[in-house]
Motif scaffolding. Structure first.
Motif, PDB file in Angstrom:
ATOM      1  N   VAL A 136       1.269   5.600   2.716  1.00 54.50           N
ATOM      2  CA  VAL A 136       1.645   5.428   1.319  1.00 54.50           C
ATOM      3  C   VAL A 136       0.894   4.217   0.790  1.00 54.50           C
ATOM      4  O   VAL A 136       1.058   3.102   1.301  1.00 54.50           O
ATOM      5  CB  VAL A 136       3.167   5.213   1.181  1.00 54.50           C
ATOM      6  N   ILE A 137       0.054   4.430  -0.212  1.00 60.22           N
ATOM      7  CA  ILE A 137      -0.702   3.326  -0.795  1.00 60.22           C
ATOM      8  C   ILE A 137       0.287   2.455  -1.567  1.00 60.22           C
ATOM      9  O   ILE A 137       0.959   2.933  -2.482  1.00 60.22           O
ATOM     10  CB  ILE A 137      -1.803   3.851  -1.737  1.00 60.22           C
ATOM     11  N   ALA A 195      -7.507  -1.075  -0.118  1.00 58.56           N
ATOM     12  CA  ALA A 195      -6.160  -0.534  -0.287  1.00 58.56           C
ATOM     13  C   ALA A 195      -5.254  -1.045   0.816  1.00 58.56           C
ATOM     14  O   ALA A 195      -5.702  -1.282   1.934  1.00 58.56           O
ATOM     15  CB  ALA A 195      -6.203   0.991  -0.261  1.00 58.56           C
ATOM     16  N   ARG A 196      -3.985  -1.241   0.498  1.00 59.11           N
ATOM     17  CA  ARG A 196      -2.972  -1.545   1.505  1.00 59.11           C
ATOM     18  C   ARG A 196      -2.027  -0.356   1.573  1.00 59.11           C
ATOM     19  O   ARG A 196      -1.582   0.145   0.538  1.00 59.11           O
ATOM     20  CB  ARG A 196      -2.186  -2.810   1.151  1.00 59.11           C
ATOM     21  N   LEU A 197      -1.729   0.059   2.806  1.00 64.33           N
ATOM     22  CA  LEU A 197      -0.866   1.218   3.009  1.00 64.33           C
ATOM     23  C   LEU A 197       0.275   0.875   3.944  1.00 64.33           C
ATOM     24  O   LEU A 197       0.119   0.051   4.854  1.00 64.33           O
ATOM     25  CB  LEU A 197      -1.645   2.373   3.658  1.00 64.33           C
ATOM     26  N   ALA A 198       1.392   1.541   3.714  1.00 70.42           N
ATOM     27  CA  ALA A 198       2.454   1.565   4.716  1.00 70.42           C
ATOM     28  C   ALA A 198       2.362   2.903   5.418  1.00 70.42           C
ATOM     29  O   ALA A 198       2.166   3.935   4.767  1.00 70.42           O
ATOM     30  CB  ALA A 198       3.812   1.397   4.051  1.00 70.42           C
ATOM     31  N   THR A 199       2.432   2.874   6.747  1.00 73.38           N
ATOM     32  CA  THR A 199       2.353   4.107   7.529  1.00 73.38           C
ATOM     33  C   THR A 199       3.459   4.072   8.576  1.00 73.38           C
ATOM     34  O   THR A 199       4.006   3.002   8.860  1.00 73.38           O
ATOM     35  CB  THR A 199       0.994   4.244   8.262  1.00 73.38           C
ATOM     36  N   GLN A 253       5.975  -3.149  -0.613  1.00 65.99           N
ATOM     37  CA  GLN A 253       5.428  -2.628   0.625  1.00 65.99           C
ATOM     38  C   GLN A 253       6.446  -2.650   1.753  1.00 65.99           C
ATOM     39  O   GLN A 253       6.528  -1.715   2.548  1.00 65.99           O
ATOM     40  CB  GLN A 253       4.189  -3.442   1.012  1.00 65.99           C
ATOM     41  N   GLY A 254       7.242  -3.742   1.837  1.00 70.96           N
ATOM     42  CA  GLY A 254       8.222  -3.872   2.906  1.00 70.96           C
ATOM     43  C   GLY A 254       9.241  -2.749   2.856  1.00 70.96           C
ATOM     44  O   GLY A 254       9.587  -2.162   3.889  1.00 70.96           O
TER      45      GLY A 254
END
Lengths: 520, 520
Positions: free
Chosen positions: A236-237, A200-204, A79-80
Motif C-alpha cells: 500500500v503506497i 515511494a514508501r509502502l506498507a507491506t 503509514q503506521g
C-alpha cells in the motif's frame, strides 16, 4: 437514438447487503487500532467501496449487484496504521483492497475476497497531508491519499505544479495515480508517474519498504519503477516524493483542422519528434470530429469563429474525412509564442486550417466533465465506454482502422435493435516521440435484458483487435480485473512469473488486492 | 609529485594461465555450436576477458594477477547461439559472464566462477548488426554487441542519433550501456537507457524473453526497466530497440567562471529547473578548476582568450574558490541561440564571467581521452581513480564537502610518503531537475608494496562518505563486485529479496554473472 427510456439505478435503501464477515475479535482489534469512527460497516460505505467506476462497475452498482462488498471500510491516518492493519489482515487471512479516489476503470478496486475469509477496503483519503514542498530542490513529499485537487492547490500556493491531470483529477489520488500508472491530459509536458515519481514508501505484509530517493542511480533496476503500476498488489503506497515544476505562467489551447487522420497524426508526430514542448496534442478522428461539430452546432457556444471555420473548411474542399486537433502549450509567454509558431508552421505545411482558440477553450472547459456524463446517459438507457491503447507510429493507422471496425461489428452484433447499434469515436489522446495512445469511445443503446453480455462482447472485440495489431492492452487504465486475460500476451509467461515472484516477496500469503494485475 | 619511477605492467608472455577447466565434451559441443574460431582459449583472449577496466582491474591485469580467468571466450553471432550456450552452461553448471566492450569500472565482468566448475566469457562484440533504423517511427533496433562508434555511425548515415556518449564510447556496447545503466556525457538532453530503451530481447537459462515493445503502457510495472541495470544477472541482452532523435545540426560548447561552487551549482539547477534544453552542464569544483588552469597554462593551447579570462578574473576579484562551468547545447541554430542566451543571462545574474568557446572546445577535444591516461600514469607510479554519486540538490553541498574531506584524509592516511599524499578533484558531472551527479577523482603516488590495500582504503572512505550523506553508491558506474557491500543500504533488505526473486525466475541455478549486482 431510440430507447431513451428512464433507467434509473436501484436505490441503496432497497438492498440488503450480506452481513459483515469480520469476527468480533477482529472488529475489536481494528477499532482499538484506528478508533471506532475509522472502522465503518454501514451500507453506504460498503456499497461505495465495492467497486471502481468502470462501465462494468457502474452496471453492477446501478443494478444493486453487491454480492462482492467489503466487510468493513477502514480509514487509516498514516503509514503506521496501514502497516498494523496489514499485519493483522495477514495474520488473520483477510484480503485488503487499497482504495484511493475509487475512480479506476479496470476493476482494480473490486472487493473480491478471492478465497480469503473476508475483505477490507482500505480507504486512504484520510491520508492527505502535504509533508514537504521543496521548491528549491524541485520535489514534494505527500501522503498518498491526497486528491489531485488538494495536491495542485498546495503546490500552486508555492508557485509549483505536478501537472498530472487525468479526467478523474477531482477525485483520484496521488497513490492511485502511481499504482495505476495513469496518464494525465498534459502527458507530453509533464509525463506519467514513471517520470515524475522520485520515491515511494509502502506498507507491506513484510514491513515497510522505501524505494530509492536519489534523482538517478546505476545500482541495479530502479525499484521505484516496480511500484508504478503495482495496483496495490505489492504493498500500500502510503506516501511519495514527486518531482515538481514551476507552475506555468501562461497557457495556450487552440485547434486546427486537418484534411484527414493521417495528416493530423503526421503533425503530432512531427511536433513530438522535433521536441516542441507541447503540453497536449489530441486529434479526433473523422467520426469524432463530425460528432463534436454536430454537437457544438446545437450549443449556445457556437460563435462566429465556428462559422468562419465552416466557411474555410468548405473553401478548402475538406470533406467528411477532416479531423480536428487540439494543441495545448504551457510556460512563459515567450516559450508559448515560439512553440505555437512552430506548430502552426507544421500544420500549415500539412495543409491544415487553423481554428483559433475556441476549440481549445471548449476542450478546457469540459476537460473533467466526460466521465460524469456516463451516469446521465445510463439513466436514459444509453451505454458508453472507452477503450484505449498505445502503439508505435508505424502501427497506428492499422490499429485505428481495425479497432474501429471490430467495434462497429461488435456493436452491430450486440445491438438492441438492428437500426440502433451505436457509434464509434476515436482519437489520438497522448503522444510520444516513438508512438501514440489511441482512445475509442462507443455510445450505444443498452440491451437491458443482457447488458453485461452486450458490454463484454464489445469490450472483448476491442481488446482482441488491439492486441492483434500490436497495441498495448492498456495505455493508462491499468489491468485490474478487466484486462487480466490479455496480460500474458502483454508480458509473456516469464514476465508474469517475475510479477508473481515480486508479489511473493512483499505479500507471501497474497492478501493484497487479490485477483488483480497478475493472472493466477 | 615524487615517485615518478617506471612501473611497467608485467608482459603477458611471462605469465602461465591456469589450464582451462572445460571438459573435452563441453569443448566439442561449444565448437559444434559456434565453430572452432568462436571458441577461444588462447592466453591473450582469456587475459583480456578476465576483468573490466576499474582501477582495481588495472592493478590486477598489470600485475599479472590472473587467478580468475575465463576458461574459454565465446563469440556468438546471434540470439539463438547465445540461448544454446546458456542452455548448455545451465545444464553443465558453468558460470557465464557476458562481456561487451569490457570497459566497466565496477568489476561486473570479473571472470569469477563463484563455485561453479568453470566460467565462460561471452563476448558479444560479434553481434553488432543494425537490424532496422526507422527514422519515421523514431526507433532503431540493433544487436546488443554493437559499439558506440558503429551505432552512431549507422544512425548518422540516416540523419539520426541516440546521443549516448559515455567516456568509454569508442569501445563500450549498446548492451553494456543498458546492462550497466550507464550515463552519457550529454545526459540532460539524451537521457540514460532508462529513458531511451524502448524494448530489450534477452536470452536466459529459462528461454528467450522480450520486454514490452509499445511506447508506453499501464500494464503493471514496465519490465524493460528491470533490464536497465541488470548487469548480466537476469539474462544476456541480445538486441534492443531504442528511441532515436534527429541528429542535431549544430552544437555549442562554452565556458563560464563562477565565484564559487555554490553559485555554479545554482546556475545548473536554474537551467535544469527552467527546462532549458542543455545537452551538457559540467561544473568543476575549485580544486579541479585550479588544476585544469595550471595544466592548461603548460599547454600550447593556451591562447589570448585564456589570458583575457585571467585578466577578467582578477578584475572581478575572483579568488581560489572560483569554479569553471562548461555548457553544451545541440540542435538547430535558433534553438541553440535561444538556449545559450538564456543560460548566459542566468550566469550573469549569478555573477559569472563568460569564458567563450575555448573551454568548450577543449572539453570536446578530450572528451574520450581521460580513461586512457590512467595507463600512462600507472606506468609512472601514479594511481588515479574516480568515484561518483548523485543526490538531491539540498544534499549536494554537504556531500561534496564530506567526500572531499574523507578522500583527503584517506589519501593522507595511506600515502606513499607524508609529503606525497595526492590530490582530490571534483565536479558536478550530470544534472537533473531534482539533483545532480558528483564525480570525484583522486591522483596519488602508489604504495607499490600495498597498492590494493591503499586503493581499497581510499575507495571505502569515498563510498562510506557518499552513503552517509544521502548519495547513491553509484550514479553511472554500476554495482558489479566493487559496490556490492553498499547495495543493501541502497535497496533495503526487501529490495534485495526482490532482485534475488527476479534472478531466480530467469536463472534458477544462478549461472549468469554470479557474484555481481546482488550480494549473497
Amino acid at each position: 437514438m431510440p430507447g431513451l427510456l428512464a433507467t434509473p439505478p436501484r436505490p441503496l435503501e432497497e438492498l440488503v447487503l450480506p452481513a459483515s464477515r469480520l469476527t468480533a475479535g477482529e472488529r475489536a482489534v481494528l477499532i482499538a487500532l484506528l478508533g471506532a469512527d475509522r472502522v465503518r460497516e454501514g451500507a453506504h460505505e460498503r456499497a461505495f467501496h465495492a467497486r471502481g467506476r468502470s462501465y462494468r462497475d457502474l452496471l453492477g452498482l446501478r443494478a444493486g449487484d453487491l454480492d462482492l462488498v467489503p466487510d468493513a471500510v477502514l480509514y487509516p491516518r498514516g503509514q503506521g496504521e496501514v502497516l498494523a492493519v496489514l499485519m493483522l489482515a495477514n495474520e488473520a487471512g483477510i484480503a485488503v483492497v487499497p482504495f484511493g479516489g475509487g475512480t479506476g476503470v479496470a476493476g482494480a478496486t473490486l472487493a473480491d475476497p478471492c478465497g480469503f475469509k473476508s475483505v477490507l477496503a482500505l480507504d486512504l483519503t484520510g491520508m492527505d497531508r502535504v509533508i514537504e514542498i521543496d521548491t528549491v530542490g524541485g520535489t514534494a513529499t505527500l501522503q498518498a491519499g491526497i486528491s489531485g485537487m488538494a495536491l495542485e492547490q498546495a503546490l500552486k500556493a508555492r508557485g509549483a505544479t505536478l501537472g498530472h491531470y487525468p479526467q478523474s483529477f477531482e477525485f483520484s489520488t496521488l497513490g492511485g495515480w502511481i499504482a495505476h500508472r495513469g496518464a494525465g491530459q498534459m502527458l507530453p509536458r509533464y509525463g506519467t508517474a514513471e517520470n515524475w515519481l522520485l520515491s515511494a514508501r509502502l506498507a507491506t505484509p513484510r514491513g515497510l519498504f522505501s524505494t530509492e530517493a536519489v534523482p538517478a542511480s546505476a545500482t541495479g533496476p530502479r525499484l521505484s519503477q516496480l511500484i508504478v503500476g503495482s495496483e496495490g498488489a505489492f504493498g500500500v503506497i502510503t506516501d511519495a516524493t514527486v518531482r515538481i515544476r514551476s507552475a506555468p505562467a501562461f497557457a495556450d489551447y487552440r485547434g486546427y483542422l486537418f484534411r484527414d487522420f493521417a495528416s493530423g497524426a503526421a503533425a503530432i508526430r512531427t511536433v513530438m519528434q522535433n521536441e516542441i514542448p507541447a503540453a497536449m496534442l489530441v486529434l479526433s478522428d473523422a467520426q469524432e470530429t463530425r460528432f463534436c461539430r454536430a454537437f457544438n452546432a446545437l450549443s449556445d457556444r457556437q460563435g462566429w469563429s465556428d462559422r468562419l471555420a465552416d466557411a474555410r473548411r468548405e473553401f478548402n474542399g475538406f470533406d467528411d474525412a477532416a479531423c480536428a486537433l487540439v494543441t495545448g502549450f504551457e510556460g512563459t509567454r515567450t516559450e508559448i509564442r515560439e512553440s505555437v509558431g512552430r506548430v502552426a508552421a507544421i500544420a500549415r505545411r500539412l495543409g491544415a486550417i487553423p481554428l483559433g482558440r475556441s476549440p481549445g477553450e471548449r476542450w478546457r472547459a469540459g476537460r473533467f466533465r466526460t466521465p460524469g456524463l456516463r451516469d446521465s446517459m445510463l439513466d436514459r438507457g444509453v451505454g458508453i465506454d472507452t477503450f484505449e491503447t498505445a502503439a508505435s507510429w508505424s502501427r497506428l493507422d492499422a490499429l485505428h482502422a481495425s479497432v474501429c471496425q471490430a467495434l462497429t461489428a461488435a456493436l452491430r452484433a450486440n445491438a438492441l435493435k438492428p437500426d440502433a447499434d451505436g457509434i464509434v469515436l476515436a482519437r489520438i489522446a497522448h503522444a510520444y516521440r516513438d508512438g501514440a495512445s489511441l482512445e475509442f469511445s462507443v455510445i450505444f443503446p443498452r440491451r437491458l435484458d443482457g447488458e453485461i453480455e452486450q458490454w463484454q462482447a464489445i469490450k472483448t472485440a476491442a481488446c482482441d483487435a488491439i492486441v492483434a495489431h500490436g497495441g498495448t492492452i492498456s495505455h493508462h487504465h491499468g489491468i485490474g480485473t478487466e484486462h487480466l486475460r490479455w496480460m500474458e500476451m502483454e508480458k509473456g509467461a516469464l514476465g508474469l512469473e517475475v510479477l508473481r515472484a515480486i508479489k511473493q516477496v512483499f505479500d507471501p500469503k497474497g492478501i493484497l488486492n487479490p485477483g488483480k494485475l497478475i493472472p493466477r
